[in-house]
Scaffold this motif. Structure first.
Motif, short mmCIF file in Angstrom:
data_model
loop_
_atom_site.label_atom_id
_atom_site.label_comp_id
_atom_site.label_asym_id
_atom_site.label_seq_id
_atom_site.Cartn_x
_atom_site.Cartn_y
_atom_site.Cartn_z
N GLY A 1 0.84 -1.19 0.00
CA GLY A 1 0.00 0.00 0.00
C GLY A 1 0.88 1.24 0.00
N THR A 2 0.38 2.33 -0.59
CA THR A 2 1.23 3.52 -0.63
C THR A 2 1.30 4.21 0.72
OG1 THR A 2 -0.68 4.78 -1.44
CG2 THR A 2 0.91 4.00 -3.08
N LEU B 1 -2.45 -6.02 -7.62
CA LEU B 1 -1.90 -4.66 -7.69
C LEU B 1 -0.55 -4.51 -7.01
CD1 LEU B 1 -5.22 -2.71 -7.00
CD2 LEU B 1 -4.14 -3.17 -9.20
N TRP B 2 -0.21 -5.40 -6.12
CA TRP B 2 1.05 -5.30 -5.35
C TRP B 2 1.81 -6.60 -5.38
CZ3 TRP B 2 2.98 -0.83 -3.45
CH2 TRP B 2 2.11 0.26 -3.39
N TYR C 1 4.21 -1.51 -6.62
CA TYR C 1 2.95 -1.39 -7.35
C TYR C 1 3.12 -2.08 -8.71
CZ TYR C 1 -1.54 0.86 -8.36
OH TYR C 1 -2.88 1.12 -8.63
N GLN D 1 1.74 -2.12 -11.50
CA GLN D 1 1.63 -1.38 -12.77
C GLN D 1 2.99 -0.92 -13.27
OE1 GLN D 1 -1.08 -0.60 -14.81
NE2 GLN D 1 -2.11 -2.14 -13.59
N TYR D 2 3.94 -0.81 -12.35
CA TYR D 2 5.27 -0.34 -12.75
C TYR D 2 6.25 -1.49 -12.95
CZ TYR D 2 3.64 4.33 -11.49
OH TYR D 2 2.96 5.52 -11.42
N ALA E 1 -8.82 0.77 -3.52
CA ALA E 1 -7.63 0.72 -4.37
C ALA E 1 -7.32 2.06 -5.05
CB ALA E 1 -7.80 -0.37 -5.43
N ASP F 1 -4.00 4.35 -3.99
CA ASP F 1 -2.72 3.92 -4.58
C ASP F 1 -2.66 4.27 -6.06
OD1 ASP F 1 -2.35 0.80 -2.67
OD2 ASP F 1 -2.06 2.90 -2.13
N ALA F 2 -3.78 4.07 -6.76
CA ALA F 2 -3.78 4.31 -8.21
C ALA F 2 -3.58 5.78 -8.54
CB ALA F 2 -5.09 3.80 -8.81
N LYS G 1 -2.03 8.03 -6.64
CA LYS G 1 -0.94 8.66 -5.88
C LYS G 1 -0.03 9.49 -6.75
CE LYS G 1 2.30 8.03 -2.23
NZ LYS G 1 3.49 8.54 -2.92
N ASP G 2 0.26 9.02 -7.94
CA ASP G 2 1.16 9.75 -8.83
C ASP G 2 0.41 10.69 -9.76
OD1 ASP G 2 3.32 6.84 -9.25
OD2 ASP G 2 3.31 8.42 -7.73
N HIS G 3 -0.87 10.90 -9.49
CA HIS G 3 -1.69 11.76 -10.36
C HIS G 3 -2.48 12.72 -9.49
CE1 HIS G 3 -0.81 8.90 -13.64
NE2 HIS G 3 -0.98 7.98 -12.73
N LYS H 1 -3.91 1.90 -14.96
CA LYS H 1 -4.09 1.64 -13.53
C LYS H 1 -5.56 1.51 -13.16
CE LYS H 1 -0.06 4.26 -12.06
NZ LYS H 1 0.33 5.46 -11.30
#
Lengths: 136, 161
Positions: free
Chosen positions: A89-90, A113-114, A128, A130-131, B108, B111-112, B114-116, B145
């Motif tokens: 989690g972030t 997702l993780w 994450y 996605q990266y 969710a 987190d998705a 966070k960078d936006h 995402k």
């Protein structure tokens, strides 16, 4: 025009790769696991070509790339390093960073997702997904 | 003599008339009550209303599917003194419940996004609606995402710079 016709090129590629295609009312859903990241990237490239700013609101493209525990993944952040976190989690503390372009090891997937990874400095933690791009 | 016969005949007809009417009223009302009570025992049939006339039961109201509609009919048809059933029940499937889906997407989303930081998302009935702004080159990553969260639909109202 039915959505499967509007997105014919995308649907054809999806079916070649055993991806589920389902048109229901307003949305065309494509979901599945493909063998390589290049197939997934190609699908997104086609989707964006047909709907350049994703403003049609008529597609759901949920494609994962196959990878096994113990497999290799590449860090695909655009500019920065990728945070490795203590938990999935972030909000979790950062325990390390992986460099963009590094190929590191997937230990296991905590969820879609993780993913739990070990980077080339031996740092272990969650990134994450996605990266992370699975590599052959 | 004639008057007497006439009066007797009249009384007889009257009695029969009253008797028939009374019996009919009691039967229909009793039947209706009994049928309504039988149906009330089953929560799936809570939306069913029974009216009985001349021992014919008419079903009106709403049920959730065809099977329930048929079940209501057969239940009432099988009751004593019910001659037949007119089934006017309407089938209205219950609205899907997106509570759990929305909760999962919302969990969710932090987190998705966070960078936006310039993107705002609202979730309702599985539909993610985006507002705010984003640079064009950041858009595909964001869309990937959000698609991974498996929503019903993504509505993109972002201003794209």
């Amino acid at each position: 025009m039915a959505l499967v016709d509007k997105y014919k090129e995308l649907v054809d590629l999806a079916r070649q790769n055993n991806v589920l295609v389902n048109e229901s009312g307003k949305v065309l859903k494509l979901e599945g696991v493909v063998p390589s990241a290049s197939v997934k990237d190609k699908m997104w490239e086609i989707y964006q070509r047909i709907d350049p700013q994703f403003k049609s609101n008529d597609v759901l493209l949920n494609i994962k790339t196959a990878v096994s525990d113990g497999g290799k993944v590449k860090v695909v952040t655009r500019e920065s390093r990728l945070n490795i976190r203590k938990g999935p989690g972030t909000d979790q503390p950062i325990v390390g960073k992986a460099e963009r372009g590094d190929i590191i090891m997937l230990i296991s997937k905590a969820n879609d997702l993780w993913w739990l990874v070990r980077d080339n400095d031996g740092e272990e933690g969650y990134c994450y997904a996605q990266y992370l791009e699975p590599v052959q | 003599m004639k008057v007497f016969r006439f009066v007797s005949l009249f009384t007889l007809i009257l009695a029969l008339g009253i008797g028939t009417t009374s019996c009919k009223k009691v039967n229909d009302a009793d039947l209706q009550k009994a049928a309504q009570e039988t149906l009330a025992a089953n929560p799936d049939l809570a939306g069913v209303v029974v009216t009985v006339e001349d021992q014919v039961a008419t079903l009106t109201g709403v049920v959730m599917d065809d099977a329930t509609k048929a079940y209501a009919e057969s239940t009432v048809a099988g009751m004593e003194n019910v001659k037949s059933v007119v089934n006017q029940l309407e089938v209205v499937p219950p609205a899907p419940d997106f509570t759990a889906v929305d909760a999962a997407i919302n969990a969710a989303l932090a987190d998705a996004l966070k960078d936006h930081k310039t993107v705002t998302a609202e979730v309702k009935d599985g539909v993610i609606t985006l507002t705010g702004e984003i640079r064009e080159r950041d858009l595909p990553v964001l869309m990937e995402k959000l698609n991974a969260l498996n929503p019903e639909q993504i509505v993109n109202n972002l201003t794209i710079k």
